[in-house]
Design an enzyme around this catalytic site. Structure first.
Site, PDB file in Angstrom:
ATOM      1  N   GLY A 122       0.806  -1.217   0.000  1.00  0.00           N
ATOM      2  CA  GLY A 122       0.000   0.000   0.000  1.00  0.00           C
ATOM      3  C   GLY A 122       0.840   1.268   0.000  1.00  0.00           C
ATOM      4  N   THR A 123       1.897   1.274   0.778  1.00  0.00           N
ATOM      5  CA  THR A 123       2.719   2.484   0.883  1.00  0.00           C
ATOM      6  C   THR A 123       3.321   2.840  -0.472  1.00  0.00           C
ATOM      7  OG1 THR A 123       3.204   1.981   3.185  1.00  0.00           O
ATOM      8  CG2 THR A 123       4.702   3.507   2.081  1.00  0.00           C
TER       9      THR A 123
ATOM     10  N   ASN B 100      -8.724   3.920   8.178  1.00  0.00           N
ATOM     11  CA  ASN B 100      -8.076   2.872   8.970  1.00  0.00           C
ATOM     12  C   ASN B 100      -8.124   3.110  10.477  1.00  0.00           C
ATOM     13  OD1 ASN B 100      -6.237   4.972   7.883  1.00  0.00           O
ATOM     14  ND2 ASN B 100      -4.828   4.100   9.366  1.00  0.00           N
TER      15      ASN B 100
ATOM     16  N   GLN C  72      -7.784  -0.475   2.997  1.00  0.00           N
ATOM     17  CA  GLN C  72      -8.649  -1.081   4.023  1.00  0.00           C
ATOM     18  C   GLN C  72      -9.930  -1.663   3.425  1.00  0.00           C
ATOM     19  OE1 GLN C  72      -8.147  -1.671   7.250  1.00  0.00           O
ATOM     20  NE2 GLN C  72      -6.200  -0.602   7.444  1.00  0.00           N
TER      21      GLN C  72
ATOM     22  N   SER D 263      -3.367  -3.611  -0.846  1.00  0.00           N
ATOM     23  CA  SER D 263      -2.253  -4.262  -0.160  1.00  0.00           C
ATOM     24  C   SER D 263      -2.669  -5.646   0.332  1.00  0.00           C
ATOM     25  CB  SER D 263      -1.835  -3.393   1.034  1.00  0.00           C
ATOM     26  OG  SER D 263      -0.849  -4.048   1.792  1.00  0.00           O
TER      27      SER D 263
ATOM     28  N   HIS E 100      -1.559  -7.842   2.598  1.00  0.00           N
ATOM     29  CA  HIS E 100      -1.594  -8.337   3.987  1.00  0.00           C
ATOM     30  C   HIS E 100      -2.836  -7.915   4.764  1.00  0.00           C
ATOM     31  CE1 HIS E 100      -0.169  -4.779   6.471  1.00  0.00           C
ATOM     32  NE2 HIS E 100       0.169  -4.353   5.268  1.00  0.00           N
TER      33      HIS E 100
ATOM     34  N   THR F  74      12.561  -6.901 -10.105  1.00  0.00           N
ATOM     35  CA  THR F  74      12.104  -8.268 -10.375  1.00  0.00           C
ATOM     36  C   THR F  74      10.840  -8.545  -9.575  1.00  0.00           C
ATOM     37  OG1 THR F  74      14.370  -8.933 -10.782  1.00  0.00           O
ATOM     38  CG2 THR F  74      12.804 -10.705 -10.295  1.00  0.00           C
TER      39      THR F  74
ATOM     40  N   CYS G 208       0.639   1.869  12.597  1.00  0.00           N
ATOM     41  CA  CYS G 208       1.821   2.670  12.280  1.00  0.00           C
ATOM     42  C   CYS G 208       2.089   3.713  13.350  1.00  0.00           C
ATOM     43  CB  CYS G 208       1.638   3.363  10.945  1.00  0.00           C
ATOM     44  SG  CYS G 208       0.961   2.262   9.711  1.00  0.00           S
TER      45      CYS G 208
HETATM   46  N1  PLP Z   1      -3.177   2.927   3.523  1.00  0.00           N
HETATM   47  C1  PLP Z   1      -3.976   2.519   4.518  1.00  0.00           C
HETATM   48  C2  PLP Z   1      -5.358   3.079   4.645  1.00  0.00           C
HETATM   49  C3  PLP Z   1      -3.519   1.565   5.447  1.00  0.00           C
HETATM   50  O1  PLP Z   1      -4.316   1.174   6.451  1.00  0.00           O
HETATM   51  C4  PLP Z   1      -2.201   1.065   5.299  1.00  0.00           C
HETATM   52  C5  PLP Z   1      -1.657   0.103   6.286  1.00  0.00           C
HETATM   53  O2  PLP Z   1      -2.008   0.092   7.440  1.00  0.00           O
HETATM   54  C6  PLP Z   1      -1.412   1.521   4.225  1.00  0.00           C
HETATM   55  C7  PLP Z   1      -1.941   2.445   3.359  1.00  0.00           C
HETATM   56  C8  PLP Z   1      -0.031   1.002   4.010  1.00  0.00           C
HETATM   57  O3  PLP Z   1      -0.056  -0.275   3.441  1.00  0.00           O
HETATM   58  P1  PLP Z   1       1.226  -1.240   3.530  1.00  0.00           P
HETATM   59  O4  PLP Z   1       1.320  -1.696   4.945  1.00  0.00           O
HETATM   60  O5  PLP Z   1       0.925  -2.350   2.586  1.00  0.00           O
HETATM   61  O6  PLP Z   1       2.406  -0.446   3.082  1.00  0.00           O
END
Ligand code: PLP
Length: 385
Positions: free
Chosen positions: A70-71, A150, A178, A198, A200, A236, A324
């Protein structure tokens, strides 16, 4: 074994996804860019996964780009669009309740000379099309608004917001990290240009995700290198991760209806139980919220980390906002954006349920929460904020 109730932070890899991933670690390990058989097997797998992911989110396979999560997807969408469109203007519209993957990226864009308008959500976490309309300027090059929050679990009406941006021909990115795998997400139906997801968050592996990019939407690559992903995302490809993500997402989509029903039952039980504790209030939209997502502010405690620690002592994993920022002991910027005072915003507890939780787990967690809050209130540890 502790009871895990922090599924918005991350989820366990499903057994099915794990099994599907295994051959790609040491049997089918070829580099998909190589032209010999091993490589071609990898390439075929990759393209099948692209098709399957596209099928799960209402997209075309050519609109799916694999990333590290996600990031990266958020960083890429924002930086990639703004850099590509910088000659048209340097104004971005987003909200004050985004995840830091978006907020910190926007800060970097500000350092690069962009101006950002942060829309302020209402108390439940919604943004109106009128607010967006008012913020749009001739030099606006991107709108980035999350699909589901989130910290409070509110699900936003992205489709309506996209219509407003479209009328002005402004690309729209949504952080759907989310949402994907938990509520129906159809990129074409939403009309968004970019969408981050994302693995996970829906029982896939960590460190893998995707960016949906609508055909012909303006985007510049973020990572330079070997030219993978049609030159748009070098590096890769993480084939085992992509296989795991694909399996997990298909499973999540297939069982979404029954999962949602199950989680809503647990969620109602949890929310009504928690609200019976004096001085506790629900945060976010009471109706339009993610299934299983329970979030509260608690009166009379100096900070929610004390309650989270007490819950941990009692064998229940919950969170004080988002994972986070859980360690930072700051007030949640999301709750501040929703109009909560600083100390209220520091008292937020997030309990996010998953299909591995049972009614007995919920009842145990409720007793543990009542005891934890009581203990923290009566001991009154020194305030941190
Ligand atoms: N965006 C939201 C709304 C999230 O809740 C999160 C992770 O908690 C992220 C982005 C980041 O995703 P990733 O952990 O896959 O980098």
């Amino acid at each position: 074994m502790a009871i895990y109730m922090d599924h918005s932070a991350t989820t366990a890899l499903s057994e099915h996804a794990l099994q599907e991933m295994m051959p790609y670690f040491h049997e089918e390990y070829g580099n998909p860019s190589a032209i010999y058989g091993y490589g071609q097997t990898g390439k075929n797998t990759l393209e099948k996964c692209r098709q399957r992911i596209a099928g799960c989110i209402g997209a075309l396979p050519t609109e799916i780009f694999f990333t590290s999560g996600g990031t990266e997807s958020d960083n890429w969408a924002i930086k990639g669009v703004c850099r590509r469109r910088k000659d048209r203007g340097k104004h971005i519209i987003s909200t004050a309740m985004e995840h830091n993957a978006v907020l910190r990226t926007l800060q970097q864009m500000e350092e690069d000379g962009f101006e950002v308008t942060y829309l302020i959500p209402d108390h439940n976490g919604h943004i109106t099309p009128e607010q967006l309309e008012e913020a749009i300027r001739p030099d606006t090059v991107l709108v980035s608004i999350m699909m589901a929050n989130n910290v409070v679990g509110t699900v936003l009406d992205i489709k309506e917001l996209v219509k407003t941006a479209r009328r002005h021909h402004i690309p729209f990115h949504t952080d759907a990290v989310q949402a994907v795998g938990h509520i129906p997400v159809n990129a074409h139906d939403l009309g968004v240009d970019f969408l981050s997801l994302s693995a996970h968050k829906f029982n896939g592996p960590k460190g893998v995700g995707a960016l949906y990019c609508r055909l012909s939407s303006p985007l510049q690559p973020l990572l330079a290198g070997g030219g993978q992903e049609k030159g748009m995302r070098s590096g890769t490809e993480n084939i085992p991760g992509i296989v795991g993500m694909t399996t997990a997402l298909e499973d999540a989509v297939t069982s979404m209806k029954s999962n949602t029903e199950y989680l809503k039952g647990l969620q109602e039980r949890m929310i009504s139980g928690v609200l019976a504790i004096p001085g506790v209030r629900l945060t976010g939209d009471p109706e339009n919220r993610l299934p299983g997502f329970c979030s509260f502010v608690v009166e009379g405690i100096p900070h929610s980390v004390y309650v989270v620690n007490e819950m941990n002592e009692r064998g229940v994993c919950v969170s004080s906002g988002s994972a986070c920022s859980a360690a930072s002991r700051e007030a949640s910027h999301v709750l501040v954006a929703l109009g909560y005072g600083k100390s209220e915003a520091g008292s937020s507890i997030r309990i996010t349920l998953g299909t591995d939780n049972t009614q007995e787990d919920v009842d145990y967690a409720l007793r543990a929460l009542r005891d934890s809050i009581h203990k923290v209130r009566s001991e009154k540890p020194a305030g941190l904020i």
